[in-house]
Write an enzyme that holds these catalytic residues in place. Structure first.
Site, PDB file in Angstrom:
ATOM      1  N   HIS A 171       0.814  -1.204   0.000  1.00 18.07           N
ATOM      2  CA  HIS A 171       0.000   0.000   0.000  1.00 18.07           C
ATOM      3  C   HIS A 171       0.851   1.260   0.000  1.00 18.07           C
ATOM      4  O   HIS A 171       0.571   2.216  -0.709  1.00 18.07           O
ATOM      5  CB  HIS A 171      -0.927   0.008   1.229  1.00 18.07           C
ATOM      6  N   LEU A 231      -3.908  -7.728   2.866  1.00 22.66           N
ATOM      7  CA  LEU A 231      -4.549  -8.779   3.652  1.00 22.66           C
ATOM      8  C   LEU A 231      -5.985  -9.066   3.243  1.00 22.66           C
ATOM      9  O   LEU A 231      -6.495 -10.147   3.512  1.00 22.66           O
ATOM     10  CB  LEU A 231      -4.493  -8.432   5.145  1.00 22.66           C
TER      11      LEU A 231
END
Lengths: 118, 118
Positions: free
Chosen positions: B9, B71
């Site tokens: 990210h 995730l």
């Protein structure tokens, strides 16, 4: 009795929170060491970390391992989760509450990622 | 030549981005299948995903596997990363660019977490 509490960040997307609940169910099935395997969320989803710890204790846990489902040692892992745990530890001095290494710290992650890429 | 691009990210915390770079270096050491192993960030850190793909191609990659270090299957995994990849694929029709399953989808995650908790 020994409990494992998987702690995720929590998301506005119900589906992401459900992914964590499904993972927790999978861990519960695969584990033979913990009597209780639950999950909790730092924010945006239920139960909260204190509520998750409380639920483990209410089910009889005398030892709770809090496992951060996080990829990096940011503020959440370094400050927020230990803060929530410390509050509960004060309330329950007879219960041993420990924080395990966060997911991103696992040395096996490199091999797991390489496996996904192949 | 075949490249692996780990996509994280990205964080405002330089240390979190460095954790990803160190993980990438560890993957590079442990892998025997990819000629190039690099990382890129969706936002907040460099290189961007397009720049990361471009760098692999400039080094000679004819195949690039983009591996999301995420995730859950949220907007970033479902929409943003495929969007960035599609743009680069159009620019380089002769290069095969694929997206691997995101980390959270790995079935081994449950056992890895149980290992951390023990």
């Amino acid at each position: 009795m020994k409990a494992l509490l998987l702690v995720a960040h929590g998301s506005r997307r119900a589906q992401s929170n459900d992914e964590v609940r499904e993972l927790t169910a999978r861990m519960r099935e695969r584990d033979a060491q913990f009597d209780i395997v639950e999950c909790a969320f730092l924010e945006l989803a239920e139960p909260s970390i204190p509520d998750g710890i409380e639920s483990c204790i209410r089910q009889g846990a005398r030892e709770v391992v809090v496992l951060p489902y996080f990829l990096s040692a940011g503020r959440h892992v370094v400050t927020d989760i230990p803060g929530e745990v410390a509050g509960k530890q004060q309330e329950h001095p007879g219960v041993k509450i420990e924080i395990a290494p966060y997911l991103g710290a696992a040395p096996q992650i490199a091999d797991l990622l390489l496996g996904l890429a192949r």
